[in-house]
Design a protein around this motif. Sequence first.
Motif, PDB file in Angstrom:
ATOM      1  N   PHE A   1       0.839  -1.197   0.000  1.00  0.00           N
ATOM      2  CA  PHE A   1       0.000   0.000   0.000  1.00  0.00           C
ATOM      3  C   PHE A   1       0.876   1.250   0.000  1.00  0.00           C
ATOM      4  O   PHE A   1       0.627   2.195  -0.754  1.00  0.00           O
ATOM      5  CB  PHE A   1      -0.932  -0.004   1.220  1.00  0.00           C
ATOM      6  CG  PHE A   1      -1.717   1.255   1.386  1.00  0.00           C
ATOM      7  CD1 PHE A   1      -2.920   1.425   0.723  1.00  0.00           C
ATOM      8  CD2 PHE A   1      -1.263   2.289   2.195  1.00  0.00           C
ATOM      9  CE1 PHE A   1      -3.653   2.595   0.858  1.00  0.00           C
ATOM     10  CE2 PHE A   1      -1.981   3.458   2.337  1.00  0.00           C
ATOM     11  CZ  PHE A   1      -3.176   3.614   1.664  1.00  0.00           C
ATOM     12  N   LEU A   2       1.918   1.264   0.845  1.00  0.00           N
ATOM     13  CA  LEU A   2       2.823   2.417   0.932  1.00  0.00           C
ATOM     14  C   LEU A   2       3.534   2.650  -0.401  1.00  0.00           C
ATOM     15  O   LEU A   2       3.596   3.790  -0.894  1.00  0.00           O
ATOM     16  CB  LEU A   2       3.846   2.207   2.050  1.00  0.00           C
ATOM     17  CG  LEU A   2       4.935   3.273   2.193  1.00  0.00           C
ATOM     18  CD1 LEU A   2       4.329   4.633   2.511  1.00  0.00           C
ATOM     19  CD2 LEU A   2       5.928   2.861   3.272  1.00  0.00           C
ATOM     20  N   ILE A   3       4.048   1.600  -0.992  1.00  0.00           N
ATOM     21  CA  ILE A   3       4.759   1.726  -2.275  1.00  0.00           C
ATOM     22  C   ILE A   3       3.819   2.260  -3.352  1.00  0.00           C
ATOM     23  O   ILE A   3       4.176   3.173  -4.108  1.00  0.00           O
ATOM     24  CB  ILE A   3       5.371   0.365  -2.685  1.00  0.00           C
ATOM     25  CG1 ILE A   3       6.491  -0.005  -1.703  1.00  0.00           C
ATOM     26  CG2 ILE A   3       5.898   0.406  -4.114  1.00  0.00           C
ATOM     27  CD1 ILE A   3       6.956  -1.443  -1.806  1.00  0.00           C
ATOM     28  N   GLU A   4       2.611   1.698  -3.420  1.00  0.00           N
ATOM     29  CA  GLU A   4       1.628   2.168  -4.411  1.00  0.00           C
ATOM     30  C   GLU A   4       1.289   3.641  -4.200  1.00  0.00           C
ATOM     31  O   GLU A   4       1.166   4.395  -5.168  1.00  0.00           O
ATOM     32  CB  GLU A   4       0.358   1.324  -4.331  1.00  0.00           C
ATOM     33  CG  GLU A   4       0.520  -0.074  -4.875  1.00  0.00           C
ATOM     34  CD  GLU A   4      -0.692  -0.948  -4.622  1.00  0.00           C
ATOM     35  OE1 GLU A   4      -1.767  -0.417  -4.245  1.00  0.00           O
ATOM     36  OE2 GLU A   4      -0.564  -2.170  -4.788  1.00  0.00           O
ATOM     37  N   ARG A   5       1.132   4.052  -2.950  1.00  0.00           N
ATOM     38  CA  ARG A   5       0.814   5.458  -2.667  1.00  0.00           C
ATOM     39  C   ARG A   5       1.965   6.369  -3.083  1.00  0.00           C
ATOM     40  O   ARG A   5       1.740   7.438  -3.654  1.00  0.00           O
ATOM     41  CB  ARG A   5       0.481   5.661  -1.187  1.00  0.00           C
ATOM     42  CG  ARG A   5      -0.886   5.183  -0.799  1.00  0.00           C
ATOM     43  CD  ARG A   5      -2.014   5.770  -1.670  1.00  0.00           C
ATOM     44  NE  ARG A   5      -2.057   7.219  -1.588  1.00  0.00           N
ATOM     45  CZ  ARG A   5      -2.300   8.029  -2.611  1.00  0.00           C
ATOM     46  NH1 ARG A   5      -2.532   7.566  -3.810  1.00  0.00           N
ATOM     47  NH2 ARG A   5      -2.315   9.334  -2.438  1.00  0.00           N
ATOM     48  N   LEU A   6       3.205   5.970  -2.794  1.00  0.00           N
ATOM     49  CA  LEU A   6       4.355   6.785  -3.212  1.00  0.00           C
ATOM     50  C   LEU A   6       4.382   6.949  -4.730  1.00  0.00           C
ATOM     51  O   LEU A   6       4.590   8.050  -5.242  1.00  0.00           O
ATOM     52  CB  LEU A   6       5.671   6.154  -2.728  1.00  0.00           C
ATOM     53  CG  LEU A   6       6.025   6.386  -1.277  1.00  0.00           C
ATOM     54  CD1 LEU A   6       7.163   5.465  -0.844  1.00  0.00           C
ATOM     55  CD2 LEU A   6       6.399   7.836  -1.026  1.00  0.00           C
ATOM     56  N   ILE A   7       4.157   5.870  -5.446  1.00  0.00           N
ATOM     57  CA  ILE A   7       4.150   5.923  -6.916  1.00  0.00           C
ATOM     58  C   ILE A   7       3.003   6.795  -7.410  1.00  0.00           C
ATOM     59  O   ILE A   7       3.191   7.653  -8.278  1.00  0.00           O
ATOM     60  CB  ILE A   7       4.073   4.496  -7.509  1.00  0.00           C
ATOM     61  CG1 ILE A   7       5.383   3.750  -7.226  1.00  0.00           C
ATOM     62  CG2 ILE A   7       3.780   4.542  -9.007  1.00  0.00           C
ATOM     63  CD1 ILE A   7       5.329   2.265  -7.526  1.00  0.00           C
ATOM     64  N   ASP A   8       1.807   6.602  -6.848  1.00  0.00           N
ATOM     65  CA  ASP A   8       0.642   7.393  -7.265  1.00  0.00           C
ATOM     66  C   ASP A   8       0.837   8.883  -6.997  1.00  0.00           C
ATOM     67  O   ASP A   8       0.475   9.724  -7.822  1.00  0.00           O
ATOM     68  CB  ASP A   8      -0.627   6.913  -6.556  1.00  0.00           C
ATOM     69  CG  ASP A   8      -1.085   5.548  -7.041  1.00  0.00           C
ATOM     70  OD1 ASP A   8      -0.618   5.091  -8.103  1.00  0.00           O
ATOM     71  OD2 ASP A   8      -1.913   4.926  -6.329  1.00  0.00           O
ATOM     72  N   ILE A   9       1.407   9.216  -5.863  1.00  0.00           N
ATOM     73  CA  ILE A   9       1.647  10.625  -5.510  1.00  0.00           C
ATOM     74  C   ILE A   9       2.638  11.253  -6.482  1.00  0.00           C
ATOM     75  O   ILE A   9       2.449  12.383  -6.951  1.00  0.00           O
ATOM     76  CB  ILE A   9       2.122  10.753  -4.045  1.00  0.00           C
ATOM     77  CG1 ILE A   9       0.975  10.405  -3.092  1.00  0.00           C
ATOM     78  CG2 ILE A   9       2.670  12.143  -3.752  1.00  0.00           C
ATOM     79  CD1 ILE A   9       1.400  10.182  -1.651  1.00  0.00           C
ATOM     80  N   GLN A  10       3.703  10.506  -6.834  1.00  0.00           N
ATOM     81  CA  GLN A  10       4.678  11.023  -7.796  1.00  0.00           C
ATOM     82  C   GLN A  10       4.051  11.196  -9.174  1.00  0.00           C
ATOM     83  O   GLN A  10       4.269  12.224  -9.837  1.00  0.00           O
ATOM     84  CB  GLN A  10       5.888  10.085  -7.879  1.00  0.00           C
ATOM     85  CG  GLN A  10       6.756  10.122  -6.639  1.00  0.00           C
ATOM     86  CD  GLN A  10       7.889   9.121  -6.695  1.00  0.00           C
ATOM     87  OE1 GLN A  10       8.166   8.527  -7.734  1.00  0.00           O
ATOM     88  NE2 GLN A  10       8.556   8.934  -5.570  1.00  0.00           N
ATOM     89  N   LYS A  11       3.262  10.214  -9.603  1.00  0.00           N
ATOM     90  CA  LYS A  11       2.599  10.321 -10.909  1.00  0.00           C
ATOM     91  C   LYS A  11       1.675  11.532 -10.947  1.00  0.00           C
ATOM     92  O   LYS A  11       1.647  12.276 -11.929  1.00  0.00           O
ATOM     93  CB  LYS A  11       1.795   9.050 -11.211  1.00  0.00           C
ATOM     94  CG  LYS A  11       2.623   7.873 -11.634  1.00  0.00           C
ATOM     95  CD  LYS A  11       1.808   6.757 -12.253  1.00  0.00           C
ATOM     96  CE  LYS A  11       0.870   6.114 -11.290  1.00  0.00           C
ATOM     97  NZ  LYS A  11       0.251   4.875 -11.797  1.00  0.00           N
ATOM     98  N   GLU A  12       0.922  11.713  -9.870  1.00  0.00           N
ATOM     99  CA  GLU A  12      -0.010  12.834  -9.806  1.00  0.00           C
ATOM    100  C   GLU A  12       0.727  14.174  -9.874  1.00  0.00           C
ATOM    101  O   GLU A  12       0.313  15.094 -10.578  1.00  0.00           O
ATOM    102  CB  GLU A  12      -0.805  12.741  -8.502  1.00  0.00           C
ATOM    103  CG  GLU A  12      -1.968  13.687  -8.411  1.00  0.00           C
ATOM    104  CD  GLU A  12      -2.750  13.464  -7.123  1.00  0.00           C
ATOM    105  OE1 GLU A  12      -3.040  14.473  -6.450  1.00  0.00           O
ATOM    106  OE2 GLU A  12      -3.048  12.304  -6.801  1.00  0.00           O
ATOM    107  N   LYS A  13       1.847  14.273  -9.174  1.00  0.00           N
ATOM    108  CA  LYS A  13       2.640  15.512  -9.164  1.00  0.00           C
ATOM    109  C   LYS A  13       3.193  15.794 -10.568  1.00  0.00           C
ATOM    110  O   LYS A  13       3.123  16.926 -11.049  1.00  0.00           O
ATOM    111  CB  LYS A  13       3.772  15.409  -8.147  1.00  0.00           C
ATOM    112  CG  LYS A  13       4.524  16.697  -7.953  1.00  0.00           C
ATOM    113  CD  LYS A  13       5.123  16.724  -6.569  1.00  0.00           C
ATOM    114  CE  LYS A  13       5.808  18.011  -6.257  1.00  0.00           C
ATOM    115  NZ  LYS A  13       4.930  19.165  -6.172  1.00  0.00           N
TER     116      LYS A  13
END
Length: 167
Positions: free
Chosen positions: A145-157
């Motif tokens: 979950f943490l890894i997915e959130r980090l990736i999603d946050i970077q993609k969104e930025k």
Amino acid sequence: MKRFTEQEKAQMNAQALGEFKVEVEKRLRKKMIEKNVGNDGDLYNSLKAQLQNPNVMSFAFSNYGRHIDMRNTDFGSPPFEEIKKWVKKEGLSKFKFAPGYKTMPSESIALDRIAWGVRHALAKGETKRKRKAWYSKTFWGAIDFLIERLIDIQKEKIRNEISGKII
């Protein structure tokens, strides 16, 4: 490839860890209920996660919670006073006899005798204890979950920056 500043990295980490903190506490509490661990509320209420800084999260709960989760617990005699508290909490009626007595003696003697008997059995490995896996698999499973959130946050930025340049 986009290079993030240290401040951007710290903001993204803090956001992801904040969401992870909430998610892992929720998953662990659910697993405690599912596995019937920490019925008295001590373990459930002791579960605490806290962000120390954008890159560090501390996670804590009562020691006995980890003991319940462990596969191998053959590490010597547990503390007598803790076992005595447990025997008292369980109630003398749960035990068929007090070691060394044909009938149940007074409460204080029975508590001591039963606690010593339990301690002795634990030290010798003569228990029917079954592991109640609630922590390890749940916590480490939440890392995805943490890894997915980090990736999603970077993609969104990155997506927001690109769309800002296009417009």
